[in-house]
Structures are given as structure tokens and as C-alpha cells.
Design a protein around this motif. Structure first.
Motif, PDB file in Angstrom:
ATOM      1  N   LYS A 139       0.822  -1.215   0.000  1.00 19.90           N
ATOM      2  CA  LYS A 139       0.000   0.000   0.000  1.00 19.90           C
ATOM      3  C   LYS A 139       0.853   1.262   0.000  1.00 19.90           C
ATOM      4  O   LYS A 139       0.339   2.362   0.007  1.00 19.90           O
ATOM      5  N   GLY A 140       2.176   1.086  -0.001  1.00 14.68           N
ATOM      6  CA  GLY A 140       3.081   2.224   0.048  1.00 14.68           C
ATOM      7  C   GLY A 140       3.980   2.281  -1.168  1.00 14.68           C
ATOM      8  O   GLY A 140       3.773   1.592  -2.168  1.00 14.68           O
ATOM      9  N   ALA A 141       5.004   3.107  -1.064  1.00 12.63           N
ATOM     10  CA  ALA A 141       5.929   3.281  -2.177  1.00 12.63           C
ATOM     11  C   ALA A 141       7.226   3.894  -1.655  1.00 12.63           C
ATOM     12  O   ALA A 141       7.277   4.434  -0.550  1.00 12.63           O
ATOM     13  N   SER A 142       8.259   3.809  -2.485  1.00  8.11           N
ATOM     14  CA  SER A 142       9.530   4.436  -2.135  1.00  8.11           C
ATOM     15  C   SER A 142      10.103   5.148  -3.350  1.00  8.11           C
ATOM     16  O   SER A 142       9.745   4.853  -4.489  1.00  8.11           O
ATOM     17  N   LEU A 143      11.002   6.063  -3.076  1.00  3.06           N
ATOM     18  CA  LEU A 143      11.674   6.834  -4.107  1.00  3.06           C
ATOM     19  C   LEU A 143      13.124   6.955  -3.661  1.00  3.06           C
ATOM     20  O   LEU A 143      13.400   7.399  -2.543  1.00  3.06           O
ATOM     21  N   LYS A 144      14.043   6.520  -4.522  1.00  2.00           N
ATOM     22  CA  LYS A 144      15.461   6.527  -4.168  1.00  2.00           C
ATOM     23  C   LYS A 144      16.281   7.059  -5.328  1.00  2.00           C
ATOM     24  O   LYS A 144      15.920   6.884  -6.480  1.00  2.00           O
ATOM     25  N   GLY A 145      17.414   7.673  -4.982  1.00  2.00           N
ATOM     26  CA  GLY A 145      18.326   8.144  -6.007  1.00  2.00           C
ATOM     27  C   GLY A 145      19.441   8.960  -5.392  1.00  2.00           C
ATOM     28  O   GLY A 145      19.336   9.427  -4.257  1.00  2.00           O
ATOM     29  N   SER A 146      20.527   9.099  -6.144  1.00  2.00           N
ATOM     30  CA  SER A 146      21.674   9.827  -5.623  1.00  2.00           C
ATOM     31  C   SER A 146      22.346  10.640  -6.719  1.00  2.00           C
ATOM     32  O   SER A 146      22.484  10.178  -7.849  1.00  2.00           O
ATOM     33  N   THR A 147      22.742  11.855  -6.341  1.00  2.00           N
ATOM     34  CA  THR A 147      23.575  12.679  -7.209  1.00  2.00           C
ATOM     35  C   THR A 147      24.906  12.956  -6.512  1.00  2.00           C
ATOM     36  O   THR A 147      25.641  13.845  -6.911  1.00  2.00           O
ATOM     37  N   GLY A 148      25.171  12.184  -5.440  1.00  2.00           N
ATOM     38  CA  GLY A 148      26.467  12.257  -4.779  1.00  2.00           C
ATOM     39  C   GLY A 148      26.595  13.295  -3.693  1.00  2.00           C
ATOM     40  O   GLY A 148      27.658  13.868  -3.509  1.00  2.00           O
ATOM     41  N   GLY A 149      25.535  13.544  -2.943  1.00  2.00           N
ATOM     42  CA  GLY A 149      25.602  14.549  -1.884  1.00  2.00           C
ATOM     43  C   GLY A 149      25.160  14.009  -0.547  1.00  2.00           C
ATOM     44  O   GLY A 149      25.105  12.799  -0.340  1.00  2.00           O
ATOM     45  N   PRO A 150      24.809  14.904   0.381  1.00  2.00           N
ATOM     46  CA  PRO A 150      24.376  14.496   1.716  1.00  2.00           C
ATOM     47  C   PRO A 150      23.101  13.653   1.673  1.00  2.00           C
ATOM     48  O   PRO A 150      22.290  13.773   0.753  1.00  2.00           O
ATOM     49  N   GLY A 151      22.921  12.829   2.698  1.00  2.00           N
ATOM     50  CA  GLY A 151      21.747  11.971   2.778  1.00  2.00           C
ATOM     51  C   GLY A 151      20.491  12.749   3.112  1.00  2.00           C
ATOM     52  O   GLY A 151      20.498  13.642   3.956  1.00  2.00           O
ATOM     53  N   ILE A 152      19.411  12.392   2.422  1.00  2.00           N
ATOM     54  CA  ILE A 152      18.081  12.926   2.719  1.00  2.00           C
ATOM     55  C   ILE A 152      17.187  11.718   2.962  1.00  2.00           C
ATOM     56  O   ILE A 152      17.022  10.876   2.075  1.00  2.00           O
ATOM     57  N   GLU A 153      16.625  11.627   4.169  1.00  2.00           N
ATOM     58  CA  GLU A 153      15.665  10.568   4.474  1.00  2.00           C
ATOM     59  C   GLU A 153      14.323  11.231   4.740  1.00  2.00           C
ATOM     60  O   GLU A 153      14.210  12.110   5.597  1.00  2.00           O
ATOM     61  N   ALA A 154      13.305  10.831   3.966  1.00  2.00           N
ATOM     62  CA  ALA A 154      11.952  11.360   4.131  1.00  2.00           C
ATOM     63  C   ALA A 154      11.026  10.172   4.351  1.00  2.00           C
ATOM     64  O   ALA A 154      11.015   9.247   3.550  1.00  2.00           O
ATOM     65  N   ARG A 155      10.242  10.218   5.444  1.00  4.35           N
ATOM     66  CA  ARG A 155       9.354   9.103   5.783  1.00  4.35           C
ATOM     67  C   ARG A 155       8.009   9.616   6.266  1.00  4.35           C
ATOM     68  O   ARG A 155       7.936  10.546   7.064  1.00  4.35           O
ATOM     69  N   THR A 156       6.950   8.955   5.790  1.00  2.00           N
ATOM     70  CA  THR A 156       5.612   9.191   6.310  1.00  2.00           C
ATOM     71  C   THR A 156       4.900   7.842   6.397  1.00  2.00           C
ATOM     72  O   THR A 156       5.103   6.984   5.544  1.00  2.00           O
ATOM     73  N   GLU A 157       4.118   7.665   7.441  1.00  7.09           N
ATOM     74  CA  GLU A 157       3.351   6.431   7.546  1.00  7.09           C
ATOM     75  C   GLU A 157       2.108   6.517   6.663  1.00  7.09           C
ATOM     76  O   GLU A 157       1.761   5.550   5.998  1.00  7.09           O
ATOM     77  N   ARG A 158       1.439   7.654   6.691  1.00  9.33           N
ATOM     78  CA  ARG A 158       0.231   7.863   5.884  1.00  9.33           C
ATOM     79  C   ARG A 158       0.326   9.219   5.205  1.00  9.33           C
ATOM     80  O   ARG A 158       0.161  10.249   5.859  1.00  9.33           O
ATOM     81  N   GLY A 159       0.614   9.189   3.912  1.00  9.35           N
ATOM     82  CA  GLY A 159       0.716  10.438   3.169  1.00  9.35           C
ATOM     83  C   GLY A 159       1.520  10.243   1.896  1.00  9.35           C
ATOM     84  O   GLY A 159       2.042   9.156   1.637  1.00  9.35           O
ATOM     85  N   HIS A 160       1.589  11.287   1.110  1.00  7.64           N
ATOM     86  CA  HIS A 160       2.319  11.267  -0.153  1.00  7.64           C
ATOM     87  C   HIS A 160       3.645  11.997   0.007  1.00  7.64           C
ATOM     88  O   HIS A 160       3.774  12.898   0.828  1.00  7.64           O
ATOM     89  N   ILE A 161       4.611  11.609  -0.820  1.00 12.54           N
ATOM     90  CA  ILE A 161       5.902  12.296  -0.860  1.00 12.54           C
ATOM     91  C   ILE A 161       6.139  12.760  -2.293  1.00 12.54           C
ATOM     92  O   ILE A 161       6.030  11.963  -3.227  1.00 12.54           O
ATOM     93  N   THR A 162       6.450  14.032  -2.458  1.00 16.52           N
ATOM     94  CA  THR A 162       6.743  14.596  -3.766  1.00 16.52           C
ATOM     95  C   THR A 162       8.138  15.211  -3.729  1.00 16.52           C
ATOM     96  O   THR A 162       8.462  15.963  -2.813  1.00 16.52           O
ATOM     97  N   VAL A 163       8.953  14.871  -4.733  1.00 17.80           N
ATOM     98  CA  VAL A 163      10.279  15.471  -4.882  1.00 17.80           C
ATOM     99  C   VAL A 163      10.281  16.174  -6.229  1.00 17.80           C
ATOM    100  O   VAL A 163       9.951  15.564  -7.251  1.00 17.80           O
ATOM    101  N   ARG A 164      10.623  17.474  -6.219  1.00 14.20           N
ATOM    102  CA  ARG A 164      10.614  18.231  -7.469  1.00 14.20           C
ATOM    103  C   ARG A 164      11.727  19.258  -7.476  1.00 14.20           C
ATOM    104  O   ARG A 164      12.309  19.561  -6.451  1.00 14.20           O
ATOM    105  N   LYS A 165      12.000  19.766  -8.658  1.00  8.07           N
ATOM    106  CA  LYS A 165      13.002  20.820  -8.814  1.00  8.07           C
ATOM    107  C   LYS A 165      12.355  22.168  -8.540  1.00  8.07           C
ATOM    108  O   LYS A 165      11.185  22.381  -8.862  1.00  8.07           O
ATOM    109  N   SER A 166      13.132  23.071  -7.963  1.00 10.20           N
ATOM    110  CA  SER A 166      12.597  24.412  -7.737  1.00 10.20           C
ATOM    111  C   SER A 166      12.303  25.041  -9.091  1.00 10.20           C
ATOM    112  O   SER A 166      12.993  24.796 -10.072  1.00 10.20           O
ATOM    113  N   GLY A 167      11.245  25.797  -9.118  1.00 13.23           N
ATOM    114  CA  GLY A 167      10.823  26.404 -10.375  1.00 13.23           C
ATOM    115  C   GLY A 167       9.895  25.506 -11.173  1.00 13.23           C
ATOM    116  O   GLY A 167       9.265  25.950 -12.113  1.00 13.23           O
ATOM    117  N   ALA A 168       9.807  24.207 -10.785  1.00 15.11           N
ATOM    118  CA  ALA A 168       8.897  23.289 -11.477  1.00 15.11           C
ATOM    119  C   ALA A 168       7.482  23.544 -10.983  1.00 15.11           C
ATOM    120  O   ALA A 168       7.279  23.900  -9.826  1.00 15.11           O
TER     121      ALA A 168
END
Length: 169
Positions: free
Chosen positions: A122-151
Motif C-alpha cells: 500500500k506504500g511506495a519508495s523513491l530513491k536516487g543519488s547525485t552524490g551529496g548528503p543523505g536525505i531521508e523522508a518518511r511518512t506512515e500515511r501520506g504522499h511524498i513529492t520530490v521536485r526541482k525548484s521552479g517546477a
């Protein structure tokens, strides 16, 4: 302020190593702009927006949406909410190592190539790296959106009704 700041309330606690911008605490919401870490924010029920932060960020709320817009010089980021959406906005030159997961909800990759979406029950994950600091984002119930600024955001513009046509009598 330009100095370290610490706040402890009944519903919300936060501290920042340096505040160059502003902090707004209002019923149901907290907004921090231009702060330097380590930054630590925790709370019960509150939407949190952190814009232009540098250094490490550790953010955890029980119920509430999180919006994160780091500046150049971002450090390790940990963002968790039990019930709420997470919106992470990165510029195209920010380096990161992302792990985002929702137990019940969807992930949206509006950033582009380099990020991999996977559905898991019932969930999903999104992973990727461009070679920088770690970002961990977690929610039990909700959506996660990753976008570029200006998008553009995921929200659709209001629908314009069709122009009525009239036939002459």
C-alpha cells in the motif's frame, strides 16, 4: 537574530544554530526561513515549512505536512511525519542521496531522471543519488513529492468553463 535560537512549547520544540531570516509560529503551522544547522524541530500536530536552510536538519512531527526547500550548503536531512505529506523542493545543482518512503500513500518524482520509484504493497519508495548528503523522508500515511525548484506543483489549475455558444434565432 543572527544567533542560536531555542524554543520549547507544549506542542512544538525547535532549535537552530543560527537564524538569519525569520521564524513564524502560528496555530497549526511553523515556518522557518534562512536558518543554519544543526536544526532540530519536533512537534505533535503542525504543518512545517523550512526554506533556505543550510547544514543538518532533523524534523519530526506526529501529524502535519512538511515542505522543505534547502539552500546551497545543505547537510544531512531527516524528515518524518506519521500522518502527512512531504514536499521536497531541490534546485538542479543540489547534490543529494535520497531515500523516501511512505507506508500508505504514493511517491511522486517531479524531479526527473536519477530517481527510481517503487510500489510496495500500500506504500511506495523513491530513491536516487547525485552524490551529496543523505536525505531521508518518511511518512506512515501520506504522499511524498520530490521536485526541482521552479517546477510547477502537482496542483492542477482551476478549470476554465467552456465559452457558451449561441445560435441566432
Amino acid at each position: 537574530v543572527g544567533k542560536a535560537l531555542r524554543f520549547e512549547g507544549v506542542q512544538t520544540q525547535f532549535r537552530a544554530e543560527k537564524v538569519n531570516g525569520s521564524i513564524q509560529l502560528r496555530p497549526g503551522g511553523l515556518a522557518l526561513e534562512d536558518v543554519e544547522g544543526p536544526v532540530r524541530i519536533s512537534g505533535k500536530t503542525r504543518d512545517v515549512q523550512v526554506t533556505g536552510f543550510r547544514g543538518e536538519l532533523d524534523l519530526e512531527v506526529e501529524n502535519g505536512d512538511l515542505e522543505l526547500r534547502p539552500a546551497a550548503g545543505m547537510g544531512k536531512v531527516s524528515a518524518r511525519t506519521r500522518n502527512g505529506n512531504i514536499d521536497l523542493v531541490l534546485d538542479s545543482v543540489t547534490k543529494f542521496d535520497l531515500t523516501a518512503r511512505t507506508e500508505r500513500g504514493e511517491v511522486h518524482n517531479e524531479y526527473g531522471s536519477g530517481l527510481k520509484e517503487e510500489s510496495e504493497g500500500k506504500g511506495a519508495s523513491l530513491k536516487g543519488s547525485t552524490g551529496g548528503p543523505g536525505i531521508e523522508a518518511r511518512t506512515e500515511r501520506g504522499h511524498i513529492t520530490v521536485r526541482k525548484s521552479g517546477a510547477p506543483t502537482s496542483v492542477l489549475p482551476p478549470r476554465v468553463p467552456a465559452t457558451p455558444s449561441f445560435a441566432p434565432p
